[in-house]
Write a protein that holds these residues in place. Structure first.
Motif, PDB file in Angstrom:
ATOM      1  N   SER A 156     -18.797 -29.006 -47.408  1.00 43.49           N
ATOM      2  CA  SER A 156     -17.741 -29.749 -46.710  1.00 43.49           C
ATOM      3  C   SER A 156     -18.312 -30.929 -45.935  1.00 43.49           C
ATOM      4  O   SER A 156     -19.411 -30.858 -45.385  1.00 43.49           O
ATOM      5  N   THR A 157     -17.545 -32.010 -45.872  1.00 39.45           N
ATOM      6  CA  THR A 157     -17.922 -33.176 -45.078  1.00 39.45           C
ATOM      7  C   THR A 157     -17.182 -33.208 -43.750  1.00 39.45           C
ATOM      8  O   THR A 157     -17.438 -34.070 -42.909  1.00 39.45           O
ATOM      9  N   SER A 158     -16.233 -32.278 -43.555  1.00 39.59           N
ATOM     10  CA  SER A 158     -15.509 -32.165 -42.290  1.00 39.59           C
ATOM     11  C   SER A 158     -14.901 -30.773 -42.211  1.00 39.59           C
ATOM     12  O   SER A 158     -14.870 -30.039 -43.199  1.00 39.59           O
ATOM     13  N   CYS A 159     -14.403 -30.423 -41.037  1.00 40.35           N
ATOM     14  CA  CYS A 159     -13.713 -29.157 -40.845  1.00 40.35           C
ATOM     15  C   CYS A 159     -12.212 -29.438 -40.758  1.00 40.35           C
ATOM     16  O   CYS A 159     -11.805 -30.484 -40.259  1.00 40.35           O
ATOM     17  N   SER A 160     -11.402 -28.512 -41.238  1.00 39.98           N
ATOM     18  CA  SER A 160      -9.947 -28.641 -41.168  1.00 39.98           C
ATOM     19  C   SER A 160      -9.455 -28.053 -39.856  1.00 39.98           C
ATOM     20  O   SER A 160     -10.036 -27.113 -39.328  1.00 39.98           O
ATOM     21  N   VAL A 161      -8.356 -28.600 -39.340  1.00 40.84           N
ATOM     22  CA  VAL A 161      -7.765 -28.134 -38.088  1.00 40.84           C
ATOM     23  C   VAL A 161      -6.818 -26.967 -38.388  1.00 40.84           C
ATOM     24  O   VAL A 161      -6.027 -27.025 -39.329  1.00 40.84           O
ATOM     25  N   CYS A 162      -6.898 -25.903 -37.588  1.00 39.26           N
ATOM     26  CA  CYS A 162      -5.991 -24.768 -37.732  1.00 39.26           C
ATOM     27  C   CYS A 162      -4.558 -25.228 -37.457  1.00 39.26           C
ATOM     28  O   CYS A 162      -4.319 -26.041 -36.569  1.00 39.26           O
ATOM     29  N   SER A 163      -3.615 -24.688 -38.201  1.00 40.86           N
ATOM     30  CA  SER A 163      -2.215 -25.071 -38.025  1.00 40.86           C
ATOM     31  C   SER A 163      -1.584 -24.304 -36.869  1.00 40.86           C
ATOM     32  O   SER A 163      -2.160 -23.345 -36.356  1.00 40.86           O
ATOM     33  N   ALA A 164      -0.398 -24.730 -36.457  1.00 43.60           N
ATOM     34  CA  ALA A 164       0.318 -24.073 -35.367  1.00 43.60           C
ATOM     35  C   ALA A 164       0.498 -22.599 -35.685  1.00 43.60           C
ATOM     36  O   ALA A 164       0.757 -22.223 -36.829  1.00 43.60           O
ATOM     37  N   GLY A 165       0.336 -21.761 -34.657  1.00 37.70           N
ATOM     38  CA  GLY A 165       0.481 -20.321 -34.826  1.00 37.70           C
ATOM     39  C   GLY A 165      -0.782 -19.625 -35.295  1.00 37.70           C
ATOM     40  O   GLY A 165      -0.791 -18.425 -35.529  1.00 37.70           O
ATOM     41  N   THR A 166      -1.874 -20.401 -35.440  1.00 38.78           N
ATOM     42  CA  THR A 166      -3.155 -19.834 -35.845  1.00 38.78           C
ATOM     43  C   THR A 166      -4.260 -20.359 -34.938  1.00 38.78           C
ATOM     44  O   THR A 166      -4.066 -21.331 -34.216  1.00 38.78           O
ATOM     45  N   TYR A 167      -5.430 -19.716 -34.987  1.00 39.83           N
ATOM     46  CA  TYR A 167      -6.562 -20.140 -34.174  1.00 39.83           C
ATOM     47  C   TYR A 167      -7.860 -19.773 -34.863  1.00 39.83           C
ATOM     48  O   TYR A 167      -7.885 -18.967 -35.792  1.00 39.83           O
ATOM     49  N   SER A 168      -8.937 -20.368 -34.426  1.00 34.51           N
ATOM     50  CA  SER A 168     -10.283 -19.935 -34.814  1.00 34.51           C
ATOM     51  C   SER A 168     -11.122 -20.000 -33.554  1.00 34.51           C
ATOM     52  O   SER A 168     -11.115 -21.004 -32.844  1.00 34.51           O
ATOM     53  N   PRO A 169     -11.818 -18.934 -33.237  1.00 34.75           N
ATOM     54  CA  PRO A 169     -12.591 -18.900 -31.994  1.00 34.75           C
ATOM     55  C   PRO A 169     -13.819 -19.789 -32.059  1.00 34.75           C
ATOM     56  O   PRO A 169     -14.253 -20.200 -33.133  1.00 34.75           O
ATOM     57  N   SER A 170     -14.382 -20.052 -30.912  1.00 32.79           N
ATOM     58  CA  SER A 170     -15.618 -20.825 -30.829  1.00 32.79           C
ATOM     59  C   SER A 170     -16.752 -20.013 -31.425  1.00 32.79           C
ATOM     60  O   SER A 170     -16.850 -18.818 -31.216  1.00 32.79           O
ATOM     61  N   ALA A 171     -17.621 -20.674 -32.155  1.00 36.48           N
ATOM     62  CA  ALA A 171     -18.748 -19.989 -32.778  1.00 36.48           C
ATOM     63  C   ALA A 171     -19.895 -19.791 -31.808  1.00 36.48           C
ATOM     64  O   ALA A 171     -20.786 -18.999 -32.059  1.00 36.48           O
ATOM     65  N   GLY A 172     -19.906 -20.497 -30.699  1.00 34.46           N
ATOM     66  CA  GLY A 172     -20.995 -20.373 -29.736  1.00 34.46           C
ATOM     67  C   GLY A 172     -22.117 -21.347 -30.044  1.00 34.46           C
ATOM     68  O   GLY A 172     -22.293 -21.782 -31.177  1.00 34.46           O
ATOM     69  N   SER A 173     -22.906 -21.675 -29.054  1.00 38.06           N
ATOM     70  CA  SER A 173     -23.918 -22.702 -29.207  1.00 38.06           C
ATOM     71  C   SER A 173     -25.088 -22.294 -30.097  1.00 38.06           C
ATOM     72  O   SER A 173     -25.747 -23.127 -30.683  1.00 38.06           O
ATOM     73  N   ALA A 174     -25.346 -20.990 -30.209  1.00 42.86           N
ATOM     74  CA  ALA A 174     -26.476 -20.537 -31.026  1.00 42.86           C
ATOM     75  C   ALA A 174     -26.065 -20.196 -32.458  1.00 42.86           C
ATOM     76  O   ALA A 174     -26.900 -19.830 -33.273  1.00 42.86           O
TER      77      ALA A 174
ATOM     78  N   PRO B 208      -0.645 -24.044 -30.478  1.00 49.99           N
ATOM     79  CA  PRO B 208      -0.137 -25.282 -31.051  1.00 49.99           C
ATOM     80  C   PRO B 208      -0.949 -25.725 -32.266  1.00 49.99           C
ATOM     81  O   PRO B 208      -0.604 -26.671 -32.940  1.00 49.99           O
ATOM     82  N   GLY B 209      -2.034 -25.015 -32.560  1.00 42.78           N
ATOM     83  CA  GLY B 209      -2.927 -25.403 -33.655  1.00 42.78           C
ATOM     84  C   GLY B 209      -4.101 -26.191 -33.121  1.00 42.78           C
ATOM     85  O   GLY B 209      -4.019 -26.852 -32.084  1.00 42.78           O
ATOM     86  N   GLY B 210      -5.223 -26.093 -33.799  1.00 43.49           N
ATOM     87  CA  GLY B 210      -6.411 -26.819 -33.387  1.00 43.49           C
ATOM     88  C   GLY B 210      -7.067 -26.258 -32.145  1.00 43.49           C
ATOM     89  O   GLY B 210      -7.795 -26.953 -31.448  1.00 43.49           O
ATOM     90  N   THR B 211      -6.811 -24.966 -31.839  1.00 47.28           N
ATOM     91  CA  THR B 211      -7.398 -24.346 -30.655  1.00 47.28           C
ATOM     92  C   THR B 211      -8.183 -23.102 -31.034  1.00 47.28           C
ATOM     93  O   THR B 211      -8.081 -22.599 -32.139  1.00 47.28           O
TER      94      THR B 211
END
Length: 125
Positions: free
Chosen positions: A41-59, A77-80
């Motif tokens: 991938s050359t970029s990451c996709s933004v999560c849509s409204a009603g969904t989320y992806s947690p932070s992966a952490g610095s390590a 709202p998405g993207g969180t």
């Protein structure tokens, strides 16, 4: 793609990571609220409204490969990187929920809305 000097060839970035530039030796991890479901991938996709992806952490070496639906009575709202209950909204970082102030409300939004003329809210949240 990242360069593998030992093999003298390039290796695609794994799922959950990306690389938008040529000539790089590392891939970047997808941040909270984004994902990458395919290698190279050359970029990451933004999560849509009603969904989320947690932070992966610095390590972390791998970020999210998909988004997860918010549980019942929670919204995003998405993207969180978090889902928030009604009466709150996601912070600018997308990693915490903030409570709406008196005379405002929120239902799965990125911000609180002021109560309309002829209505009110007496408590926060």
């Amino acid at each position: 793609y990242i360069s593998s000097f030992a093999d003298n060839m390039c290796t695609p970035c794994g799922q959950g990571s990306y690389n938008p530039n040529t000539g790089q030796s590392t891939c970047s991890v997808c941040s909270a609220g984004t994902y990458s479901s395919s290698a190279g991938s050359t970029s990451c996709s933004v999560c849509s409204a009603g969904t989320y992806s947690p932070s992966a952490g610095s390590a972390a070496t791998v970020g999210s490969t998909s988004c997860t639906n918010c549980a019942s009575r929670l919204a995003s709202p998405g993207g969180t990187g978090i889902c928030c209950p009604d009466g709150s909204y996601t912070s600018a970082s997308g990693l915490s929920c903030l409570q709406c102030s008196t005379n405002s409300y929120s239902v799965g939004a990125a911000a609180c809305s002021t109560c309309a003329t002829g209505s009110y809210a007496t408590s926060t949240g």
